[in-house]
Design a protein around this motif. Sequence first.
Motif, mmCIF file in Angstrom:
data_model
loop_
_atom_site.group_PDB
_atom_site.id
_atom_site.type_symbol
_atom_site.label_atom_id
_atom_site.label_comp_id
_atom_site.label_asym_id
_atom_site.label_seq_id
_atom_site.Cartn_x
_atom_site.Cartn_y
_atom_site.Cartn_z
ATOM 1 N N TYR A 25 9.335 -7.651 -5.842
ATOM 2 C CA TYR A 25 8.258 -8.634 -5.759
ATOM 3 C C TYR A 25 8.363 -9.486 -4.495
ATOM 4 C CZ TYR A 25 6.936 -7.790 -10.671
ATOM 5 O OH TYR A 25 6.508 -7.246 -11.863
ATOM 6 N N GLN A 26 9.579 -9.732 -4.035
ATOM 7 C CA GLN A 26 9.752 -10.576 -2.853
ATOM 8 C C GLN A 26 9.192 -9.928 -1.578
ATOM 9 O OE1 GLN A 26 13.667 -12.668 -2.531
ATOM 10 N NE2 GLN A 26 14.059 -11.783 -4.531
ATOM 11 N N LEU A 27 8.869 -8.648 -1.631
ATOM 12 C CA LEU A 27 8.267 -7.971 -0.485
ATOM 13 C C LEU A 27 6.794 -8.347 -0.304
ATOM 14 C CD1 LEU A 27 9.743 -4.387 -1.055
ATOM 15 C CD2 LEU A 27 10.610 -6.170 0.487
ATOM 16 N N ILE A 28 6.197 -8.975 -1.305
ATOM 17 C CA ILE A 28 4.783 -9.355 -1.243
ATOM 18 C C ILE A 28 4.656 -10.663 -0.469
ATOM 19 C CG2 ILE A 28 2.754 -9.954 -2.617
ATOM 20 C CD1 ILE A 28 4.058 -8.363 -4.936
ATOM 21 N N THR A 51 -6.547 -5.375 -3.573
ATOM 22 C CA THR A 51 -6.164 -4.262 -4.434
ATOM 23 C C THR A 51 -5.799 -3.057 -3.574
ATOM 24 O OG1 THR A 51 -8.467 -3.533 -4.643
ATOM 25 C CG2 THR A 51 -7.632 -5.039 -6.329
ATOM 26 N N HIS A 52 -5.130 -2.115 -4.193
ATOM 27 C CA HIS A 52 -4.680 -0.929 -3.467
ATOM 28 C C HIS A 52 -5.888 -0.076 -3.077
ATOM 29 C CE1 HIS A 52 -2.495 2.752 -2.556
ATOM 30 N NE2 HIS A 52 -1.391 2.012 -2.507
ATOM 31 N N PRO A 53 -5.963 0.392 -1.826
ATOM 32 C CA PRO A 53 -7.149 1.144 -1.378
ATOM 33 C C PRO A 53 -7.402 2.429 -2.150
ATOM 34 C CG PRO A 53 -5.389 1.255 0.266
ATOM 35 C CD PRO A 53 -4.985 0.219 -0.730
ATOM 36 N N GLU A 112 0.817 -1.210 0.000
ATOM 37 C CA GLU A 112 0.000 0.000 0.000
ATOM 38 C C GLU A 112 0.850 1.259 0.000
ATOM 39 O OE1 GLU A 112 -2.985 0.004 2.994
ATOM 40 O OE2 GLU A 112 -3.829 -1.934 2.403
ATOM 41 N N THR A 113 2.105 1.151 0.402
ATOM 42 C CA THR A 113 2.980 2.334 0.436
ATOM 43 C C THR A 113 3.918 2.394 -0.770
ATOM 44 O OG1 THR A 113 4.592 1.144 1.814
ATOM 45 C CG2 THR A 113 2.911 2.455 2.948
ATOM 46 N N ALA A 114 4.005 1.302 -1.530
ATOM 47 C CA ALA A 114 4.907 1.285 -2.688
ATOM 48 C C ALA A 114 4.355 2.160 -3.800
ATOM 49 C CB ALA A 114 5.092 -0.139 -3.189
ATOM 50 N N SER A 170 -4.805 -1.704 -9.148
ATOM 51 C CA SER A 170 -3.504 -2.287 -8.812
ATOM 52 C C SER A 170 -3.676 -3.484 -7.892
ATOM 53 C CB SER A 170 -2.605 -1.251 -8.126
ATOM 54 O OG SER A 170 -2.158 -0.290 -9.031
ATOM 55 N N LEU A 171 -3.149 -4.634 -8.318
ATOM 56 C CA LEU A 171 -3.165 -5.836 -7.499
ATOM 57 C C LEU A 171 -2.010 -5.799 -6.508
ATOM 58 C CD1 LEU A 171 -4.364 -8.771 -7.130
ATOM 59 C CD2 LEU A 171 -2.523 -9.507 -8.670
#
Length: 202
Positions: free
Chosen positions: A128-131, A94-96, A75-77, A101-102
């Motif tokens: 991507y590894q941050l997900i 999805t992003h609020p 959400e902050t990216a 955006s997924l």
Amino acid sequence: MSAQPEHILDFDELLAFEAASPIRHEYIGGKLYAMAGGTITHARTIANLTAAVQAKLWDKPCGTASGDLKVRTSETARNWYYPDLTIVCPPIRTHPSDEDSLLNPHAIFEVLSPATAEFDRTGKFDEYQLIPEFSDYILVSVDRVRIEHFWRVGSGDWTHRVYRLLSQELQLQNFGISVPLSQIYKGIEVAEQGVLPGMEES
């Protein structure tokens, strides 16, 4: 090549610009980058890959999403990307403030091109590894038969396997499927990569 609007926009205005644009742009490090059209081979490989993976997921809860799906890592990216193919599983997040955006792709496939291959393997993969839900990353070469599969194991570490033969099947154990390389490269003129004796993986 960077393709910024003519005047400086704040981030919300950039999102609106992207939504209205007929051309997709990835947003990386504060700049918009227009996504150039690919070669015929690149486009056909994506089409084959999408059909092959979706067919295997047909009776499963997860499904595929095309390269039109925007992905952000949190959400902050601020950076956003358009993977060539994504496996999406419920519940979808999805992003609020950016509902297009997924936030939680479970697997991402990138069909490599010379201009982006290095970044796909490094900076983009690092993000991507941050997900938390992200478990599989698959890089597909088009100049030869070569698929690199990275997947997350229970401890959170990542392991890696390379497929080099058309007789092999890409094993996506986190989704309970295997995808024949012969389907991914169907109709594509690529050579099998030579392997040393004993390296042939079934």
